[in-house]
Design a protein around this motif. Structure first.
Motif, PDB file in Angstrom:
ATOM      1  N   MET A   1       0.842  -1.199   0.000  1.00 51.89           N
ATOM      2  CA  MET A   1       0.000   0.000   0.000  1.00 51.89           C
ATOM      3  C   MET A   1       0.875   1.245   0.000  1.00 51.89           C
ATOM      4  SD  MET A   1      -3.064  -1.208  -0.103  1.00 51.89           S
ATOM      5  CE  MET A   1      -4.263  -0.024   0.498  1.00 51.89           C
ATOM      6  N   GLY A   2       0.271   2.367  -0.346  1.00 49.40           N
ATOM      7  CA  GLY A   2       1.033   3.593  -0.482  1.00 49.40           C
ATOM      8  C   GLY A   2       1.205   4.347   0.823  1.00 49.40           C
ATOM      9  N   THR A   3       2.031   5.388   0.754  1.00 50.11           N
ATOM     10  CA  THR A   3       2.250   6.267   1.899  1.00 50.11           C
ATOM     11  C   THR A   3       1.577   7.596   1.632  1.00 50.11           C
ATOM     12  OG1 THR A   3       4.362   5.232   2.448  1.00 50.11           O
ATOM     13  CG2 THR A   3       3.972   7.441   3.316  1.00 50.11           C
ATOM     14  N   ILE A   4       0.809   8.062   2.605  1.00 49.07           N
ATOM     15  CA  ILE A   4       0.065   9.312   2.460  1.00 49.07           C
ATOM     16  C   ILE A   4       0.617  10.339   3.442  1.00 49.07           C
ATOM     17  CG2 ILE A   4      -2.190  10.415   2.755  1.00 49.07           C
ATOM     18  CD1 ILE A   4      -3.393   7.664   1.902  1.00 49.07           C
ATOM     19  N   ALA A   5       0.993  11.502   2.932  1.00 50.64           N
ATOM     20  CA  ALA A   5       1.408  12.605   3.790  1.00 50.64           C
ATOM     21  C   ALA A   5       0.158  13.261   4.359  1.00 50.64           C
ATOM     22  CB  ALA A   5       2.229  13.622   2.993  1.00 50.64           C
ATOM     23  N   LEU A   6       0.093  13.347   5.659  1.00 53.06           N
ATOM     24  CA  LEU A   6      -1.024  13.968   6.362  1.00 53.06           C
ATOM     25  C   LEU A   6      -0.482  15.202   7.051  1.00 53.06           C
ATOM     26  CD1 LEU A   6      -4.029  13.698   7.213  1.00 53.06           C
ATOM     27  CD2 LEU A   6      -3.219  12.382   9.195  1.00 53.06           C
ATOM     28  N   ALA A   7      -0.811  16.366   6.538  1.00 47.67           N
ATOM     29  CA  ALA A   7      -0.145  17.595   6.981  1.00 47.67           C
ATOM     30  C   ALA A   7      -1.130  18.623   7.488  1.00 47.67           C
ATOM     31  CB  ALA A   7       0.667  18.188   5.828  1.00 47.67           C
ATOM     32  N   GLY A   8      -0.725  19.349   8.531  1.00 49.87           N
ATOM     33  CA  GLY A   8      -1.550  20.425   9.059  1.00 49.87           C
ATOM     34  C   GLY A   8      -1.175  20.791  10.471  1.00 49.87           C
ATOM     35  N   THR A   9      -2.017  21.573  11.123  1.00 54.74           N
ATOM     36  CA  THR A   9      -1.730  22.091  12.462  1.00 54.74           C
ATOM     37  C   THR A   9      -2.133  21.067  13.508  1.00 54.74           C
ATOM     38  OG1 THR A   9      -3.863  23.229  12.358  1.00 54.74           O
ATOM     39  CG2 THR A   9      -1.902  24.510  11.814  1.00 54.74           C
ATOM     40  N   LEU A  27      -7.178   1.553   6.551  1.00 50.75           N
ATOM     41  CA  LEU A  27      -7.323   1.268   5.123  1.00 50.75           C
ATOM     42  C   LEU A  27      -6.059   0.658   4.528  1.00 50.75           C
ATOM     43  CD1 LEU A  27      -9.234   4.514   4.051  1.00 50.75           C
ATOM     44  CD2 LEU A  27     -10.167   2.187   4.124  1.00 50.75           C
ATOM     45  N   GLY A  28      -5.043   0.486   5.361  1.00 45.69           N
ATOM     46  CA  GLY A  28      -3.831  -0.196   4.922  1.00 45.69           C
ATOM     47  C   GLY A  28      -2.705   0.699   4.466  1.00 45.69           C
ATOM     48  N   ASN A  29      -2.813   1.998   4.709  1.00 42.27           N
ATOM     49  CA  ASN A  29      -1.793   2.941   4.257  1.00 42.27           C
ATOM     50  C   ASN A  29      -0.733   3.197   5.321  1.00 42.27           C
ATOM     51  OD1 ASN A  29      -3.202   4.000   1.666  1.00 42.27           O
ATOM     52  ND2 ASN A  29      -4.759   4.193   3.250  1.00 42.27           N
ATOM     53  N   HIS A  30       0.455   3.539   4.858  1.00 42.71           N
ATOM     54  CA  HIS A  30       1.451   4.141   5.727  1.00 42.71           C
ATOM     55  C   HIS A  30       1.159   5.641   5.765  1.00 42.71           C
ATOM     56  CE1 HIS A  30       3.647   0.390   5.579  1.00 42.71           C
ATOM     57  NE2 HIS A  30       3.600   0.422   4.256  1.00 42.71           N
ATOM     58  N   VAL A  31       1.400   6.285   6.889  1.00 40.16           N
ATOM     59  CA  VAL A  31       1.081   7.709   7.033  1.00 40.16           C
ATOM     60  C   VAL A  31       2.330   8.462   7.479  1.00 40.16           C
ATOM     61  CG1 VAL A  31      -0.376   9.427   8.147  1.00 40.16           C
ATOM     62  CG2 VAL A  31      -1.317   7.169   7.602  1.00 40.16           C
ATOM     63  N   LEU A  32       2.641   9.538   6.764  1.00 39.71           N
ATOM     64  CA  LEU A  32       3.722  10.449   7.124  1.00 39.71           C
ATOM     65  C   LEU A  32       3.079  11.730   7.646  1.00 39.71           C
ATOM     66  CD1 LEU A  32       6.851  11.148   6.955  1.00 39.71           C
ATOM     67  CD2 LEU A  32       6.262  12.281   4.789  1.00 39.71           C
ATOM     68  N   THR A  33       3.200  12.008   8.940  1.00 38.68           N
ATOM     69  CA  THR A  33       2.549  13.182   9.513  1.00 38.68           C
ATOM     70  C   THR A  33       3.513  14.361   9.544  1.00 38.68           C
ATOM     71  OG1 THR A  33       3.127  12.358  11.730  1.00 38.68           O
ATOM     72  CG2 THR A  33       0.906  11.887  10.909  1.00 38.68           C
ATOM     73  N   ILE A  34       3.002  15.514   9.135  1.00 39.17           N
ATOM     74  CA  ILE A  34       3.796  16.746   9.074  1.00 39.17           C
ATOM     75  C   ILE A  34       3.046  17.823   9.840  1.00 39.17           C
ATOM     76  CG2 ILE A  34       4.886  18.450   7.558  1.00 39.17           C
ATOM     77  CD1 ILE A  34       4.656  16.375   5.288  1.00 39.17           C
ATOM     78  N   ASN A  35       3.691  18.438  10.795  1.00 41.42           N
ATOM     79  CA  ASN A  35       3.054  19.447  11.636  1.00 41.42           C
ATOM     80  C   ASN A  35       3.406  20.852  11.155  1.00 41.42           C
ATOM     81  OD1 ASN A  35       1.691  20.720  13.699  1.00 41.42           O
ATOM     82  ND2 ASN A  35       3.382  20.525  15.162  1.00 41.42           N
ATOM     83  N   THR A  36       2.383  21.654  10.883  1.00 40.49           N
ATOM     84  CA  THR A  36       2.601  23.063  10.552  1.00 40.49           C
ATOM     85  C   THR A  36       2.087  23.976  11.662  1.00 40.49           C
ATOM     86  OG1 THR A  36       0.516  23.118   9.312  1.00 40.49           O
ATOM     87  CG2 THR A  36       2.521  22.655   8.064  1.00 40.49           C
ATOM     88  N   GLY A  37       1.825  23.391  12.816  1.00 42.10           N
ATOM     89  CA  GLY A  37       1.476  24.187  13.990  1.00 42.10           C
ATOM     90  C   GLY A  37       2.710  24.455  14.832  1.00 42.10           C
ATOM     91  N   VAL A  38       2.748  25.574  15.538  1.00 43.71           N
ATOM     92  CA  VAL A  38       3.983  25.972  16.223  1.00 43.71           C
ATOM     93  C   VAL A  38       3.883  25.893  17.745  1.00 43.71           C
ATOM     94  CG1 VAL A  38       4.785  27.420  14.330  1.00 43.71           C
ATOM     95  CG2 VAL A  38       3.285  28.410  16.085  1.00 43.71           C
TER      96      VAL A  38
END
Length: 405
Positions: A1-9, A27-38
């Motif tokens: 399965m694919g990797t999904i970037a999940l980005a936000g605050t 759903l079987g995905n790998h998730v890359l989390t990116i934080n844009t909150g400070v």
């Protein structure tokens, strides 16, 4: 399965992102989390805001001390630099973001920097309005959040579930497609120049080229310029430059002041025509600005009103086009149809104006100083097959010259 970037605050909307992360993983995905909150995130992200801001030489503390407008700009700039780099590193296959107007402003600039075809979904409170400022020339999918994206409730969970399923499907559904290796030509078209572009496309296809056609509606011109900058094309048939008239006069289909600059800067083989420069575009008849009430107007359809350009406007358009072409670093040919710049700029048609057209041509030639630019005048209307044939022949010649160089 694919990797999904999940980005936000992840500080203010952490529970929502945690919920979506869980659904994506189910759903079987790998998730890359990116934080844009400070501030303190709800959960530990894979990539923190400090990494986002480091790409532009800024810090979390600097953003915390800035006003909201400046903070938003810094985060958007950092995310726009980081996200495409992560994609080049093959860290993800698609991206899902959500937010209100502020979050959408921070996240979509980075999404726009990804190549066309990379799945990108933005769930937003502003998705039901004019999204052009967020989508730009990209293929971002904007999904209305219906309710505020702050908080989990019966309705927001339905939206988040659908968004997670949608991005998962986009990332993980693959189709067996034949790889098309035909070289690409970028072309500009309008309703009143369609016969010319259709004929040119057929001729180019017979010669082994695929033509991507962009409707000259402002967005179309900006998209053409964007793809030229990203090396999609081996040549450009810029047959319809009408967006320059809207930029000059104040019509509704301007592509901005950079129109006609990308191919020139890239040194691409290019044929340029004054297609539909006989008109400026407005919306329904009653929306035409009052200062133009005495001008020659034509109801193209219930939602589009055209206004004939004047001699003085065409003189200025000639100067502006020449100023852009004078920057060329490789040969460019301007093909001018002396019997009309559009279907309705022909003998017996409502915008027929040989004096206006000649004003453009003379002004262009007088302002051109770059010896790499050739101007050819042909005794045709732009939609005559003989004219489009000549344009294709010239473009193919320019491509052949570059190939041999």
């Amino acid at each position: 399965m694919g990797t999904i970037a999940l980005a936000g605050t992840l500080d203010t909307k952490g529970p929502e992102y945690a919920y979506v992360k869980q659904i994506l993983e189910q759903l079987g995905n790998h998730v890359l989390t990116i934080n844009t909150g400070v501030y303190q995130p709800y959960f530990q992200p894979d990539i923190g805001a400090d990494q986002v801001l480091a790409t532009i030489g800024s810090t979390v503390s600097a953003v915390q001390q800035a006003d909201r407008g400046q903070a938003t700009t810094l985060l958007a700039d950092g995310f726009a630099k980081l996200l495409p780099e992560l994609y080049r590193q093959k860290r993800f296959d698609g991206v899902l973001c959500f937010g209100g107007s502020g979050g959408t402003s921070v996240l979509t600039p980075g999404m726009r920097e990804l190549p066309i075809g990379v799945p990108k979904l933005m769930v937003s409170t502003v998705a039901s309005g004019d999204t052009s400022v967020y989508v730009g020339t990209s293929d971002i999918i904007m999904m209305p959040s219906i309710v505020d994206v702050s908080g989990l409730n019966k309705l927001s969970k339905v939206i988040f579930d659908n968004a997670a399923a949608a991005i998962s499907g986009l990332v993980n559904t693959k189709f067996d497609q034949e790889v098309d290796t035909k070289p690409l030509i970028g072309a500009s078209m309008f309703g009143v120049t369609t016969p010319a572009v259709d004929h040119a496309r057929e001729l180019l296809q017979d010669k082994g080229y695929e033509t991507l056609v962009f409707h000259a509606t402002g967005t179309g011109g900006r998209t053409l310029e964007h793809l030229v900058k990203n090396d999609y094309f081996v040549g450009v048939l810029d047959l319809t430059t009408t967006e320059m008239a809207d930029e000059l006069v104040g019509g509704v289909l301007s592509a901005g002041p950079q129109r006609l600059e990308a191919a020139v800067a890239a040194g691409l083989p290019e044929v340029v025509c004054p297609g539909a420069l006989d008109m400026v575009n407005f919306g329904p008849f009653e929306t035409v600005p009052k200062q133009f009430s005495n001008r020659k107007l034509f109801k193209h359809n219930p939602t589009v009103t055209l206004m004939r350009t004047t001699v003085s406007e065409n003189q200025e358009l000639g100067r502006r086009m020449a100023a852009k072409l004078n920057q060329a670093i490789a040969p460019v040919t301007v093909m001018i149809p002396t019997k009309g710049f559009s279907k309705i700029d022909a003998l017996g048609q409502p915008f027929y104006g040989p004096d206006e057209d000649l004003a453009f041509t003379n002004s262009l030639k007088q302002t051109l100083t770059n010896k790499l630019i050739e101007v050819r005048e042909l005794p045709n209307n732009i939609d005559d097959p003989a004219f489009s044939s000549a344009c294709v022949t010239e473009l193919l010649r320019l491509i052949a010259v570059r190939t041999k160089a």
